[in-house]
Design a protein around this motif. Structure first.
Motif, short mmCIF file in Angstrom:
data_model
loop_
_atom_site.label_atom_id
_atom_site.label_comp_id
_atom_site.label_asym_id
_atom_site.label_seq_id
_atom_site.Cartn_x
_atom_site.Cartn_y
_atom_site.Cartn_z
N GLY A 134 0.78 -1.24 0.00
CA GLY A 134 0.00 0.00 0.00
C GLY A 134 0.80 1.28 0.00
N ILE A 135 2.10 1.22 -0.40
CA ILE A 135 2.89 2.45 -0.53
C ILE A 135 3.50 2.46 -1.92
N SER A 136 4.26 3.48 -2.23
CA SER A 136 4.88 3.55 -3.56
C SER A 136 6.29 4.07 -3.43
N THR A 137 7.01 4.08 -4.53
CA THR A 137 8.38 4.61 -4.53
C THR A 137 8.39 6.10 -4.86
N GLY A 138 7.23 6.72 -4.81
CA GLY A 138 7.12 8.18 -4.96
C GLY A 138 7.13 8.64 -6.41
N GLY A 139 7.30 9.95 -6.56
CA GLY A 139 7.44 10.53 -7.90
C GLY A 139 6.24 10.34 -8.78
N LEU A 140 6.43 9.52 -9.79
CA LEU A 140 5.43 9.37 -10.84
C LEU A 140 4.13 8.76 -10.36
N ASP A 141 4.19 7.90 -9.33
CA ASP A 141 2.96 7.31 -8.78
C ASP A 141 2.01 8.41 -8.31
N ILE A 142 2.56 9.38 -7.58
CA ILE A 142 1.74 10.47 -7.04
C ILE A 142 1.19 11.34 -8.16
N ILE A 143 2.03 11.66 -9.15
CA ILE A 143 1.59 12.47 -10.28
C ILE A 143 0.50 11.75 -11.06
N ALA A 144 0.68 10.45 -11.29
CA ALA A 144 -0.29 9.67 -12.07
C ALA A 144 -1.64 9.62 -11.37
N ILE A 145 -1.64 9.43 -10.05
CA ILE A 145 -2.90 9.40 -9.30
C ILE A 145 -3.61 10.75 -9.40
N TYR A 146 -2.84 11.83 -9.24
CA TYR A 146 -3.43 13.17 -9.30
C TYR A 146 -4.02 13.44 -10.68
N LEU A 147 -3.27 13.15 -11.74
CA LEU A 147 -3.74 13.42 -13.10
C LEU A 147 -4.93 12.54 -13.47
N THR A 148 -4.93 11.31 -12.97
CA THR A 148 -6.06 10.42 -13.23
C THR A 148 -7.33 10.95 -12.60
N ARG A 149 -7.19 11.58 -11.44
CA ARG A 149 -8.36 12.18 -10.79
C ARG A 149 -8.88 13.38 -11.57
#
Length: 337
Positions: A134-149
C-alpha cells in the motif's frame, strides 16, 4: 489497538527502506554504469545528471537530484492525493536518495543486456513489494494518481508511458540509440516482474465469503466509499449458509482492503479477480473523501464539485434518510427465510 497500529507503521517503514535499497542497488550496480535508464523520476534524474555532466560539465549527485525533483511532487501529494500514502512514498524517496549517495557506483558486468535485465528485475522487486503493502516509490505514482483524478477517463498507466517514453527518446537522441533500446528492454522486464509481484490491473474485484456480511459491509462503508453487493450462498461441502460480499476497488486500495477483511473476519475466504472494464459508477479517491465527509455531516462546495450536483443531492438524501432511520441495521436475509 495501539500496538497493532504501531506494528503496521513499523512494517510499512521497513518495506519503504527495503524498497529504496533495492531501487538504489539496481541503479548503482547495473543501470548507471551501463547508461540504461530507470523508470519515472529516478530515470529522469539519472538522465539529467548525465546531460549536465557530459554537456555542461556540472557534477550533481543523482541522489540529491532524486530528492529535489520529488519535493514539489510530495507537496502535491500531501494536499491532493493523501497524507498517509504520500508520507510513506516520501520516506521511500528519502532512503532511495541516501542509498544512491552511500552505495558506490560499481559495474558488476560490462554486458549491456545483463545490466538492463537485472537492473529491471531488482528495481521491480523494490517497486512491487512497496505497492503490495500500500505504498509507492514516490514521484510518478503520485503524479499519475493526481492526473487520473483530474481526467477520470484516463488510466494512470498512460502517464507512466508518456514520461518513460520521453526518457527513452531523449536518451536515444542525446546519446546512442542502443542505450534507448536497452532501456526499453529493462522497462519491459521491470513491468513484467512488477505485474507478477503486485498487479497490472487498475481495478480489482474482491469477493469475500463470510458469515459476517453485515459487519464487513459496515466496515467497508466506514473506511471506503465503495458499493458492496451481498449474495446469499452456502458451502458446497458443508451446506452451511454464508454470504458472498462483492466489491470493486482500485489496485492502490488492495492492501487496505485485505487488512480490513482479516480484521473483521479472519475465517473468511477471499477471491481477488482482475477487472478489465467497469460500466457504471466508480468513485475516484477524491469523490470517496467527499462522500465520507458527507457521511459525517460535513457539507461543502468542494464535495459538491467533486461529486456533481446529481450525486451530491443523491448522497445528501441517502445519509439524511439513514440518520432518520437510525442507519443500516439487521442482517441480510436468505431468500425463503
Amino acid at each position: 489497538m495501539h500496538r497493532t497500529v504501531l506494528r503496521e507503521l513499523m512494517k510499512k517503514l521497513l518495506i519503504a527502506v527495503c524498497s529504496a535499497f533495492l531501487c538504489a542497488l539496481s541503479m548503482n550496480f547495473f543501470l548507471i554504469p551501463a547508461k540504461v535508464y530507470a523508470s519515472g523520476i529516478n530515470g529522469a534524474a539519472q538522465l539529467m545528471t548525465d546531460v549536465l555532466r557530459d554537456y555542461f560539465h556540472l557534477s550533481l549527485s543523482i541522489g540529491a537530484l532524486v530528492l529535489l525533483l520529488n519535493l514539489p511532487i510530495a507537496l502535491l501529494g500531501w494536499f491532493r492525493v493523501g497524507k498517509s500514502f504520500t508520507f510513506f512514498s516520501f520516506v521511500t524517496v528519502l532512503f532511495t536518495s541516501l542509498f544512491l549517495s552511500a552505495i558506490p557506483v560499481y559495474p558488476l558486468s560490462h554486458d549491456l543486456l545483463l545490466n538492463a535485465i537485472f537492473g529491471g528485475i531488482i528495481s521491480a522487486v523494490g517497486v512491487g513489494i512497496a505497492l503490495k503493502y500500500g505504498i509507492s516509490t514516490g514521484g510518478l505514482d503520485i503524479i499519475a494518481i493526481y492526473l487520473t483524478r483530474k481526467n477520470r477517463n484516463a488510466s494512470s498507466g498512460k502517464y507512466f508511458l508518456i514520461l518513460n517514453g520521453i526518457i527513452i527518446v531523449v536518451a536515444g537522441a542525446v546519446y546512442e540509440w542502443q542505450y534507448a533500446l536497452y532501456t526499453l528492454i529493462s522497462r519491459f522486464v521491470n513491468s513484467y516482474v512488477i505485474d507478477m509481484i503486485h498487479t497490472k490491473y487498475q481495478k480489482l474485484t474482491v469477493i469475500t465469503v463470510t458469515e459476517q456480511a453485515d459487519k464487513l459491509v459496515s466496515a467497508i462503508q466506514d473506511q471506503f466509499d465503495r458499493g458492496a453487493t451481498v449474495i446469499p450462498s452456502y458451502g458446497g461441502f458443508t451446506k452451511k449458509k454464508h454470504y458472498s460480499v462483492m466489491i470493486v476497488i482500485s489496485h492502490y486500495e488492495l492492501y487496505q482492503m485485505e487488512q480490513l477483511i482479516k480484521r473483521v473476519d479472519p475465517n473468511s475466504f477471499t477471491d481477488i479477480l482482475e477487472t478489465n472494464k467497469i460500466i457504471g459508477v466508480f468513485h475516484t479517491e477524491e469523490q470517496q473523501r467527499a462522500v465520507q465527509a458527507m457521511k459525517h455531516g460535513e457539507t461543502s462546495e468542494k464535495a459538491k464539485h467533486a461529486l456533481g450536483d446529481k450525486d451530491y443531492h443523491h448522497f445528501e438524501q441517502l445519509f439524511h434518510a439513514k440518520a432518520k432511520n437510525g442507519g443500516l441495521s439487521g442482517r441480510f436475509p436468505f431468500q425463503g427465510e
